[in-house]
Write a protein that holds these residues in place. Structure first.
Motif, mmCIF file in Angstrom:
data_model
loop_
_atom_site.group_PDB
_atom_site.id
_atom_site.type_symbol
_atom_site.label_atom_id
_atom_site.label_comp_id
_atom_site.label_asym_id
_atom_site.label_seq_id
_atom_site.Cartn_x
_atom_site.Cartn_y
_atom_site.Cartn_z
ATOM 1 N N ARG A 70 0.829 -1.204 0.000
ATOM 2 C CA ARG A 70 0.000 0.000 0.000
ATOM 3 C C ARG A 70 0.864 1.255 0.000
ATOM 4 N N ILE A 71 0.449 2.208 -0.821
ATOM 5 C CA ILE A 71 1.139 3.500 -0.890
ATOM 6 C C ILE A 71 0.096 4.605 -0.987
ATOM 7 N N GLN A 72 0.549 5.841 -0.769
ATOM 8 C CA GLN A 72 -0.330 6.994 -0.890
ATOM 9 C C GLN A 72 0.463 8.115 -1.547
ATOM 10 N N GLU A 73 -0.111 8.725 -2.584
ATOM 11 C CA GLU A 73 0.546 9.813 -3.302
ATOM 12 C C GLU A 73 -0.437 10.968 -3.484
ATOM 13 N N TYR A 74 0.062 12.178 -3.320
ATOM 14 C CA TYR A 74 -0.754 13.383 -3.516
ATOM 15 C C TYR A 74 -0.437 14.003 -4.872
ATOM 16 N N ASP A 75 -1.408 14.721 -5.426
ATOM 17 C CA ASP A 75 -1.168 15.484 -6.650
ATOM 18 C C ASP A 75 -0.190 16.606 -6.343
ATOM 19 N N GLY A 76 0.610 16.985 -7.346
ATOM 20 C CA GLY A 76 1.523 18.108 -7.186
ATOM 21 C C GLY A 76 0.755 19.419 -7.205
ATOM 22 N N ASP A 80 -1.593 17.258 -11.917
ATOM 23 C CA ASP A 80 -2.388 16.188 -11.310
ATOM 24 C C ASP A 80 -1.690 14.854 -11.577
ATOM 25 N N ASP A 81 -0.524 14.692 -10.969
ATOM 26 C CA ASP A 81 0.298 13.523 -11.248
ATOM 27 C C ASP A 81 0.332 12.511 -10.107
ATOM 28 N N GLY A 82 -0.568 12.633 -9.153
ATOM 29 C CA GLY A 82 -0.594 11.696 -8.025
ATOM 30 C C GLY A 82 -0.858 10.266 -8.460
ATOM 31 N N ALA A 83 -1.794 10.083 -9.405
ATOM 32 C CA ALA A 83 -2.105 8.736 -9.888
ATOM 33 C C ALA A 83 -0.900 8.129 -10.599
ATOM 34 N N LEU A 84 -0.237 8.924 -11.408
ATOM 35 C CA LEU A 84 0.960 8.453 -12.110
ATOM 36 C C LEU A 84 2.048 8.081 -11.112
ATOM 37 N N ASP A 85 2.273 8.941 -10.127
ATOM 38 C CA ASP A 85 3.286 8.651 -9.104
ATOM 39 C C ASP A 85 2.943 7.380 -8.340
ATOM 40 N N ALA A 86 1.659 7.190 -8.035
ATOM 41 C CA ALA A 86 1.241 5.986 -7.308
ATOM 42 C C ALA A 86 1.496 4.741 -8.144
ATOM 43 N N GLU A 87 1.137 4.802 -9.410
ATOM 44 C CA GLU A 87 1.350 3.662 -10.315
ATOM 45 C C GLU A 87 2.829 3.319 -10.438
ATOM 46 N N LEU A 88 3.661 4.330 -10.615
ATOM 47 C CA LEU A 88 5.108 4.108 -10.731
ATOM 48 C C LEU A 88 5.688 3.541 -9.435
ATOM 49 N N ALA A 89 5.218 4.045 -8.300
ATOM 50 C CA ALA A 89 5.706 3.540 -7.008
ATOM 51 C C ALA A 89 5.311 2.082 -6.807
ATOM 52 N N LEU A 90 4.113 1.702 -7.232
ATOM 53 C CA LEU A 90 3.665 0.313 -7.098
ATOM 54 C C LEU A 90 4.434 -0.614 -8.034
ATOM 55 N N SER A 119 0.302 -10.763 -9.932
ATOM 56 C CA SER A 119 0.204 -9.472 -9.258
ATOM 57 C C SER A 119 -0.762 -8.572 -10.008
ATOM 58 N N THR A 120 -1.424 -7.713 -9.255
ATOM 59 C CA THR A 120 -2.315 -6.704 -9.825
ATOM 60 C C THR A 120 -2.065 -5.388 -9.108
ATOM 61 N N ILE A 121 -2.283 -4.299 -9.845
ATOM 62 C CA ILE A 121 -2.115 -2.955 -9.294
ATOM 63 C C ILE A 121 -3.439 -2.223 -9.416
ATOM 64 N N ASN A 122 -3.796 -1.504 -8.357
ATOM 65 C CA ASN A 122 -5.021 -0.716 -8.361
ATOM 66 C C ASN A 122 -4.727 0.642 -7.732
ATOM 67 N N VAL A 123 -5.132 1.705 -8.411
ATOM 68 C CA VAL A 123 -4.970 3.063 -7.886
ATOM 69 C C VAL A 123 -6.346 3.701 -7.818
ATOM 70 N N SER A 124 -6.655 4.320 -6.671
ATOM 71 C CA SER A 124 -7.957 4.933 -6.463
ATOM 72 C C SER A 124 -7.773 6.369 -5.967
ATOM 73 N N ALA A 125 -8.665 7.248 -6.411
ATOM 74 C CA ALA A 125 -8.625 8.648 -5.974
ATOM 75 C C ALA A 125 -9.878 8.978 -5.169
ATOM 76 N N ASP A 126 -10.365 8.018 -4.390
ATOM 77 C CA ASP A 126 -11.597 8.225 -3.621
ATOM 78 C C ASP A 126 -11.429 9.207 -2.466
ATOM 79 N N ALA A 129 -6.091 11.831 -1.363
ATOM 80 C CA ALA A 129 -4.861 11.419 -2.040
ATOM 81 C C ALA A 129 -5.163 10.195 -2.909
ATOM 82 N N HIS A 130 -4.208 9.846 -3.722
ATOM 83 C CA HIS A 130 -4.322 8.644 -4.543
ATOM 84 C C HIS A 130 -3.779 7.479 -3.721
#
Length: 181
Positions: A70-76, A80-90, A119-126, A129-130
């Motif tokens: 599990r990770i958490q990333e905020y938009d800059g 709005d790159d929080g989702a991209l950062d989260a995906e790259l971190a995962l 493995s599967t990756i899921n990113v959510s912006a609910d 943060a992402h």
């Protein structure tokens, strides 16, 4: 060797070897907080034993180890790159887990093979943060034999009384042996 031993060996192989650092928890339930990210949760939800025959308790066992990252990333501020950062971190975390587990000498010396990895990756912006989650499952195959199960309960042999059946009226030859100390 059993599922709990495999789980602990996986936990030991992950600690300090991924971006989660020492935040590798097992067993643990799923609620996590922002201060814990990135973190890894390790479980063994499936254990399947294939008999090797009828005469002895011997099994080829496949234990599925589930690692939830599990990770958490905020938009800059400007992007709005929080989702991209989260995906790259995962994705990076997935590679780190691959390397840490598959290269673990302590684990590979006591198992037969890594049968399959999914493995599967899921990113959510609910939320604000992402939140990203990596679901990583590895099927680990190993042998379980009689030494891995509790001994069979038996009645201790206290002695032997041997007599040869003879016709009536003849001496009965035999022997008694007391096995108690």
């Amino acid at each position: 060797m059993n599922a709990a031993n495999v789980r602990q060996l996986v936990v030991d192989s992950l600690k300090g070897k991924t971006s989660a650092g020492e935040n590798v928890f097992s067993p643990r339930d799923f609620p996590t907080t922002r201060a814990m990210y990135p973190c890894l949760l390790v479980q063994t939800p499936f254990d399947h034993k294939h008999s090797q025959g009828r005469n002895t308790p011997a099994f080829t066992t496949i234990t599925t180890v589930r690692i939830s990252g599990r990770i958490q990333e905020y938009d800059g501020e400007t992007d709005d790159d929080g989702a991209l950062d989260a995906e790259l971190a995962l994705e990076a975390l997935r590679e780190q887990i691959d390397q840490a587990v598959v290269n673990s000498y302590e684990l590979t010396r006591v198992i037969q093979q890594y049968r399959e990895i999914r493995s599967t990756i899921n990113v959510s912006a609910d939320g604000e943060a992402h939140l990203g989650q990596l679901l990583y499952e590895i099927d680990i195959e190993y042998y379980q034999g009689p030494e891995d199960f509790y001994p069979v309960e038996s009645v201790p042999l206290e002695g032997i009384d041997i007599r040869i059946q003879m016709p009536d009226g003849t001496p009965v030859p035999g022997a008694n042996t007391n096995l108690q100390e």
